[in-house]
Design a protein around this motif. Structure first.
Motif, mmCIF file in Angstrom:
data_model
loop_
_atom_site.group_PDB
_atom_site.id
_atom_site.type_symbol
_atom_site.label_atom_id
_atom_site.label_comp_id
_atom_site.label_asym_id
_atom_site.label_seq_id
_atom_site.Cartn_x
_atom_site.Cartn_y
_atom_site.Cartn_z
ATOM 1 N N ILE A 162 -5.123 -41.899 17.355
ATOM 2 C CA ILE A 162 -3.699 -42.190 17.546
ATOM 3 C C ILE A 162 -3.072 -40.935 18.127
ATOM 4 O O ILE A 162 -3.328 -39.817 17.653
ATOM 5 C CB ILE A 162 -3.027 -42.575 16.216
ATOM 6 N N ALA A 163 -2.264 -41.088 19.160
ATOM 7 C CA ALA A 163 -1.706 -39.937 19.869
ATOM 8 C C ALA A 163 -0.766 -39.144 18.963
ATOM 9 O O ALA A 163 0.006 -39.719 18.187
ATOM 10 C CB ALA A 163 -0.955 -40.407 21.112
ATOM 11 N N PRO A 164 -0.812 -37.796 19.053
ATOM 12 C CA PRO A 164 0.117 -36.968 18.274
ATOM 13 C C PRO A 164 1.568 -37.277 18.651
ATOM 14 O O PRO A 164 1.875 -37.621 19.799
ATOM 15 C CB PRO A 164 -0.256 -35.538 18.678
ATOM 16 N N SER A 165 2.470 -37.168 17.690
ATOM 17 C CA SER A 165 3.881 -37.407 17.987
ATOM 18 C C SER A 165 4.756 -36.798 16.899
ATOM 19 O O SER A 165 4.299 -36.528 15.792
ATOM 20 C CB SER A 165 4.169 -38.911 18.100
ATOM 21 N N THR A 166 6.004 -36.574 17.255
ATOM 22 C CA THR A 166 7.022 -36.082 16.319
ATOM 23 C C THR A 166 8.187 -37.051 16.335
ATOM 24 O O THR A 166 8.645 -37.467 17.406
ATOM 25 C CB THR A 166 7.512 -34.679 16.712
ATOM 26 N N LYS A 167 8.662 -37.433 15.132
ATOM 27 C CA LYS A 167 9.736 -38.409 15.052
ATOM 28 C C LYS A 167 10.715 -38.012 13.949
ATOM 29 O O LYS A 167 10.365 -37.278 13.019
ATOM 30 C CB LYS A 167 9.185 -39.806 14.738
ATOM 31 N N THR A 168 11.926 -38.537 14.094
ATOM 32 C CA THR A 168 12.887 -38.474 13.002
ATOM 33 C C THR A 168 12.714 -39.733 12.175
ATOM 34 O O THR A 168 12.703 -40.840 12.714
ATOM 35 C CB THR A 168 14.329 -38.404 13.542
ATOM 36 N N LEU A 169 12.548 -39.573 10.872
ATOM 37 C CA LEU A 169 12.269 -40.731 10.043
ATOM 38 C C LEU A 169 13.400 -41.744 10.114
ATOM 39 O O LEU A 169 14.581 -41.397 10.196
ATOM 40 C CB LEU A 169 12.033 -40.311 8.599
ATOM 41 N N THR A 170 13.049 -43.002 10.047
ATOM 42 C CA THR A 170 14.044 -44.063 10.149
ATOM 43 C C THR A 170 14.959 -44.096 8.934
ATOM 44 O O THR A 170 16.100 -44.525 9.024
ATOM 45 C CB THR A 170 13.354 -45.435 10.269
ATOM 46 N N ILE A 202 -4.019 -35.372 10.183
ATOM 47 C CA ILE A 202 -3.263 -34.153 9.875
ATOM 48 C C ILE A 202 -1.832 -34.362 10.345
ATOM 49 O O ILE A 202 -1.588 -34.800 11.470
ATOM 50 C CB ILE A 202 -3.870 -32.920 10.562
ATOM 51 N N GLY A 203 -0.870 -34.059 9.491
ATOM 52 C CA GLY A 203 0.543 -34.200 9.852
ATOM 53 C C GLY A 203 1.413 -33.454 8.862
ATOM 54 O O GLY A 203 0.928 -32.660 8.058
ATOM 55 N N GLY A 204 2.689 -33.721 8.916
ATOM 56 C CA GLY A 204 3.559 -33.046 7.965
ATOM 57 C C GLY A 204 5.022 -33.212 8.273
ATOM 58 O O GLY A 204 5.432 -33.995 9.138
ATOM 59 N N PHE A 205 5.838 -32.448 7.538
ATOM 60 C CA PHE A 205 7.292 -32.482 7.639
ATOM 61 C C PHE A 205 7.802 -31.054 7.844
ATOM 62 O O PHE A 205 7.186 -30.090 7.394
ATOM 63 C CB PHE A 205 7.913 -33.059 6.362
ATOM 64 N N THR A 206 8.947 -30.947 8.499
ATOM 65 C CA THR A 206 9.503 -29.623 8.770
ATOM 66 C C THR A 206 10.849 -29.417 8.113
ATOM 67 O O THR A 206 11.469 -28.376 8.291
ATOM 68 C CB THR A 206 9.669 -29.428 10.282
ATOM 69 N N GLY A 207 11.333 -30.359 7.346
ATOM 70 C CA GLY A 207 12.643 -30.231 6.727
ATOM 71 C C GLY A 207 13.624 -31.196 7.361
ATOM 72 O O GLY A 207 13.283 -31.936 8.273
ATOM 73 N N PHE A 208 14.838 -31.206 6.856
ATOM 74 C CA PHE A 208 15.830 -32.091 7.443
ATOM 75 C C PHE A 208 17.049 -31.260 7.817
ATOM 76 O O PHE A 208 17.538 -30.435 7.049
ATOM 77 C CB PHE A 208 16.199 -33.237 6.490
ATOM 78 N N VAL A 299 2.712 -36.141 13.347
ATOM 79 C CA VAL A 299 1.277 -36.383 13.198
ATOM 80 C C VAL A 299 0.612 -35.590 14.320
ATOM 81 O O VAL A 299 0.835 -35.850 15.497
ATOM 82 C CB VAL A 299 0.942 -37.884 13.302
ATOM 83 N N GLN A 300 -0.179 -34.600 13.921
ATOM 84 C CA GLN A 300 -0.816 -33.735 14.926
ATOM 85 C C GLN A 300 -2.158 -34.301 15.397
ATOM 86 O O GLN A 300 -2.557 -34.097 16.539
ATOM 87 C CB GLN A 300 -1.013 -32.335 14.352
#
Length: 308
Positions: A162-170, A202-208, A299-300
């Motif tokens: 699955i391609a890496p991507s960065t999103k703002t959670l819904t 592998i993925g994660g969160f950076t804060g809000f 998701v990296q």
């Protein structure tokens, strides 16, 4: 026991019980149904004296233009006495063995027909024995050949990603198991055939980054990443794998560094073709708290390797 050896006649007529004529037809390979016009495999007018036997080649011979395979291993035959001189029996059996149970019991002048299933010898032959003098006919109804077992399909260790991507959670808060958009944010999916897969994500969160004060004092956000079988997170599915419990720090920055904080390594066992998703979600430590904080997640890498 006297043994005669008849060569097979590739003929289209033969004497049959009752004095009629039978046509040579086609037997079906690898099957046992009786065709409407069986092969005639004994010469017309073939006869045996009392205590005689004859060996007949079946495998590898051609009858009326149609060949019996050389690897034929058995035959279903119809054996008939024709105008015997006295009472007796006709027996069809595997060449090289002793005659077994009679195939046909007849009386003087009586035309009688019987059917038998006979293994062929290593050369593809069968034999006919008679205890009294009689003419006979032998029809090959069908034959069998060895069952060929196809080779087992080979497994290819494919890798799907699955391609890496960065999103703002819904959404922040709400039910983890609810359908989108109320639940987790979908970071992509891949459809996998049935099999076992080594899943590594592998993925994660950076804060809000949210300057309002909707999050009450003492309430914190936790982020979770899940490998999901199907579009929704459902407890009835096996192999839903969660890595979570990561505290999500608050930040007023509009640009946040994407550092991985979560990792999943597990085996997925799929009985059928299945769409597998990667989902990330965040919820408040107080389940009654919800809001629209700009929680960013990434998701990296997401790799699914089929295990052979």
């Amino acid at each position: 026991m006297n043994v005669k050896r008849y060569a097979l006649a590739a003929t289209v007529v033969a004497v049959v019980a009752g004095g009629g004529v039978a046509a040579v037809g086609i037997a079906n390979a690898d099957t046992t149904p009786t065709p409407s016009n069986p092969y005639i495999v004994a010469p017309p007018g073939a006869s045996l004296s009392s205590g005689d036997a004859t060996a007949i080649q079946v495998a590898g011979r051609t009858f009326s233009g149609t060949a019996v395979p050389a690897n034929a291993t058995g035959a279903v035959v119809k054996l008939s006495s024709v105008n015997p001189s006295s009472s007796g029996v006709l027996t069809v059996y595997t060449t090289g063995t002793r005659p077994g149970s009679p195939t046909v019991s007849y009386r003087r002048g009586q035309n009688v027909t019987g059917t038998a299933t006979v293994p062929l010898d290593s050369r593809g032959r069968l034999s006919v024995y008679s205890s009294a003098r009689t003419k006979f006919t032998l029809q090959l109804q069908s034959y069998t050949t060895p069952t060929v077992t196809p080779p087992a399909p080979t497994c290819t260790a494919t890798i799907s990603t699955i391609a890496p991507s960065t999103k703002t959670l819904t959404q922040v808060g709400g039910s983890i198991r609810a359908a989108s958009p109320a639940g987790a944010t979908d970071f992509g999916s891949v459809t996998l055939p049935a099999g076992t897969y080594d899943a590594r994500v592998i993925g994660g969160f950076t804060g809000f980054n949210n300057t309002d004060t909707w999050l009450p004092s003492g309430v914190f956000l936790t982020g979770t990443m899940t490998v999901v079988k199907g579009a929704e997170i459902n407890s009835s599915f096996t192999n839903n794998v969660t890595a979570g419990g990561v505290m999500i720090p608050k930040s007023d920055s509009a640009t946040l560094t994407q550092d991985p904080t979560l990792a999943i390594s597990t085996f997925l066992i799929l009985d059928t073709e299945t769409e597998v998703h990667i989902k990330l979600f965040a919820y408040a430590s107080n389940s009654g708290t919800a809001g629209s904080g700009q929680v960013k997640a990434n998701v990296q890498s997401a790799q699914f390797r089929k295990v052979c």
